[in-house]
Design a protein around this motif. Structure first.
Motif, short mmCIF file in Angstrom:
data_model
loop_
_atom_site.label_atom_id
_atom_site.label_comp_id
_atom_site.label_asym_id
_atom_site.label_seq_id
_atom_site.Cartn_x
_atom_site.Cartn_y
_atom_site.Cartn_z
N SER A 216 0.86 -1.17 0.00
CA SER A 216 0.00 0.00 0.00
C SER A 216 0.90 1.22 0.00
O SER A 216 1.77 1.37 0.87
CB SER A 216 -0.91 0.01 1.24
OG SER A 216 -1.73 1.16 1.24
N GLY A 217 0.71 2.08 -1.01
CA GLY A 217 1.55 3.27 -1.11
C GLY A 217 1.89 3.59 -2.55
O GLY A 217 1.66 2.79 -3.45
N LEU B 41 6.69 2.52 2.35
CA LEU B 41 5.49 1.78 1.99
C LEU B 41 4.89 1.07 3.21
O LEU B 41 5.54 0.94 4.25
CB LEU B 41 5.82 0.74 0.92
CG LEU B 41 6.24 1.28 -0.44
CD1 LEU B 41 6.90 0.19 -1.26
CD2 LEU B 41 5.04 1.87 -1.18
N THR B 42 3.66 0.60 3.05
CA THR B 42 3.04 -0.30 4.01
C THR B 42 2.96 -1.68 3.37
O THR B 42 2.53 -1.81 2.23
CB THR B 42 1.63 0.18 4.39
OG1 THR B 42 1.74 1.45 5.04
CG2 THR B 42 0.95 -0.80 5.32
N LEU C 290 1.41 -5.46 3.61
CA LEU C 290 0.32 -6.27 4.16
C LEU C 290 0.67 -7.73 3.89
O LEU C 290 0.73 -8.14 2.74
CB LEU C 290 -0.99 -5.90 3.48
CG LEU C 290 -1.29 -4.40 3.38
CD1 LEU C 290 -2.46 -4.15 2.43
CD2 LEU C 290 -1.57 -3.82 4.76
N ARG D 142 11.75 -4.49 6.20
CA ARG D 142 11.91 -3.21 6.89
C ARG D 142 12.83 -2.25 6.14
O ARG D 142 12.79 -1.05 6.38
CB ARG D 142 12.44 -3.46 8.31
CG ARG D 142 11.35 -3.99 9.24
CD ARG D 142 11.88 -4.26 10.63
NE ARG D 142 10.78 -4.60 11.54
CZ ARG D 142 10.88 -5.44 12.55
NH1 ARG D 142 12.05 -6.05 12.81
NH2 ARG D 142 9.85 -5.69 13.33
N SER E 103 10.04 -0.51 3.75
CA SER E 103 8.74 -0.04 4.21
C SER E 103 8.82 0.61 5.58
O SER E 103 9.77 0.39 6.34
CB SER E 103 7.76 -1.22 4.26
OG SER E 103 8.25 -2.23 5.14
N ARG F 9 5.79 0.54 7.57
CA ARG F 9 4.81 -0.19 8.36
C ARG F 9 4.63 -1.59 7.78
O ARG F 9 4.61 -1.76 6.56
CB ARG F 9 3.46 0.53 8.36
CG ARG F 9 3.46 1.85 9.13
CD ARG F 9 2.27 2.71 8.78
NE ARG F 9 2.32 3.10 7.37
CZ ARG F 9 3.03 4.13 6.92
NH1 ARG F 9 3.75 4.86 7.74
NH2 ARG F 9 3.04 4.43 5.64
N GLN F 10 4.51 -2.55 8.68
CA GLN F 10 4.35 -3.94 8.26
C GLN F 10 3.27 -4.58 9.12
O GLN F 10 3.26 -4.44 10.34
CB GLN F 10 5.67 -4.72 8.43
CG GLN F 10 6.88 -4.06 7.81
CD GLN F 10 7.55 -3.04 8.72
OE1 GLN F 10 7.41 -3.10 9.95
NE2 GLN F 10 8.27 -2.10 8.14
N PHE F 11 2.35 -5.29 8.46
CA PHE F 11 1.25 -5.96 9.16
C PHE F 11 1.22 -7.43 8.75
O PHE F 11 1.05 -7.73 7.56
CB PHE F 11 -0.09 -5.31 8.83
CG PHE F 11 -0.21 -3.88 9.28
CD1 PHE F 11 -0.62 -3.57 10.56
CD2 PHE F 11 0.10 -2.85 8.41
CE1 PHE F 11 -0.73 -2.25 10.97
CE2 PHE F 11 -0.01 -1.52 8.81
CZ PHE F 11 -0.43 -1.23 10.11
N LYS G 81 -5.58 -5.99 0.90
CA LYS G 81 -5.22 -5.09 -0.21
C LYS G 81 -6.47 -4.67 -0.99
O LYS G 81 -6.62 -3.50 -1.36
CB LYS G 81 -4.22 -5.79 -1.13
CG LYS G 81 -3.86 -5.00 -2.38
CD LYS G 81 -3.21 -3.66 -2.06
CE LYS G 81 -2.70 -3.01 -3.34
NZ LYS G 81 -2.24 -1.63 -3.10
#
Length: 306
Positions: A138-139, A149-150, A152, A168, A171, A173-175, A187
């Motif tokens: 996402s980004g 970036l994020t 997912l 890392r 990006s 953020r990482q989920f 997504k």
């Protein structure tokens, strides 16, 4: 910190290399970030000019998929289901990644593809002992360049732990969302809201203009209101200047909303609003805006309201 992350990445990949398939608008800046962190990346990409640029930055040209056989982690950023199937499973007369990656290696797929295709890929990789991570992004391309970036992610949880140091480097953020296709659905959830934002803004701006408001005034107020969002703030200048140079095109949004519609149909979830938005994007594409940024819906709405 980057040096430590790079050392961890080498250790987690078993001292073997990192591969990357697909060096387009999103892939290329991510590859550059890995190279800047001191990692060696073997790149497969049909655009020879793109590969040459990355080679100058330190990448290795992996002109055929079999050259990824020595890589412990292979990433991909690909355009659609068809290309993903060809890369992993092989096309008629060719072999795919499943025939070349070794047991215990990790495939990290970062594209926006259908959950159905992703599940098919999961089965093939599992049969060959290759760990599979779905890790769509996402980004924007600007965020890709900044490593902001994020990600997912879903899939093999142990593999996720192994690749996280590398992720890392790409990006902010990482989920991790689960063991199956959860990241694919997440997504689609995000893209539903992103695509809807442009569609409703287009109608809101047209209504405001009909009452004598300027776009600059409207975007200023919108971006300070209860409906303000990072997306609206990012696109505000483009809307005011009517500059729809593509970051993410209407054609790409049609692809994503087609995936959204198909997923809803497959799971018995009525998506009436998403279906209408898909038709709006198709109408804008048919009017000649197919390769413009998806916020060109503002222009399309203004034209049909004139």
């Amino acid at each position: 910190m980057q040096a430590n992350s790079a050392q961890t990445t080498r250790a987690q990949s078993g001292g073997r290399g990192i591969g990357w398939i697909g060096a387009g608008k999103m892939g290329a800046p991510m590859i550059r970030n890995l190279l800047a962190a001191g990692l060696t990346v073997a790149v497969t990409e049909p655009d020879t000019q793109a590969v040459s640029g990355l080679e100058r930055a330190g990448a290795v040209n992996a002109s055929t998929l079999d050259l990824h056989s020595q890589n412990g982690i292979v990433f991909s950023t690909l355009p659609n289901d068809k290309v993903l199937r060809e890369v992993v499973l092989g096309a008629p007369g060719t072999t795919g990644l499943v025939h070349h990656m070794t047991r215990g290696s990790i495939f990290v797929e970062m594209s926006t593809v259908s959950p159905e295709c992703s599940a098919e890929i999961a089965t093939a990789l599992n049969d060959c002992g290759i760990a599979y991570l779905r890790a769509p992004l996402s980004g924007s391309t600007a965020l890709a360049e900044k490593a902001a970036l994020t990600v997912l992610a879903s899939g093999d949880e142990q593999a996720w732990g192994n690749v996280l140091p590398t992720i890392r480097l790409l990006s902010a953020r990482q989920f991790y969302l689960g063991a199956g296709e959860e990241a694919r659905y997440m997504k689609l959830v995000i893209n539903t809201l992103v695509g809807a934002s442009s569609a409703i803004l287009a109608e809101a701006v047209a209504l405001g203009e009909s009452g004598g408001l300027s776009r600059s005034s409207m975007m200023e107020v919108i971006c300070e209101s209860a409906v303000a969002s990072p997306l609206f703030k990012y696109k505000a200048d483009a809307v005011v200047r009517a500059d729809y140079s593509p970051a993410f095109t209407i054609e790409q949004m049609i692809k994503d909303f087609s995936l959204i519609s198909d997923a809803g149909r497959a799971n018995g979830v009525p998506l009436l609003t998403a279906g209408l938005i898909l038709e709006l994007y198709r109408a804008a594409a048919n009017s000649g805006l197919r390769n413009q940024d998806f916020f060109a819906l503002v222009k399309w709405q203004a034209d049909i309201s004139a």
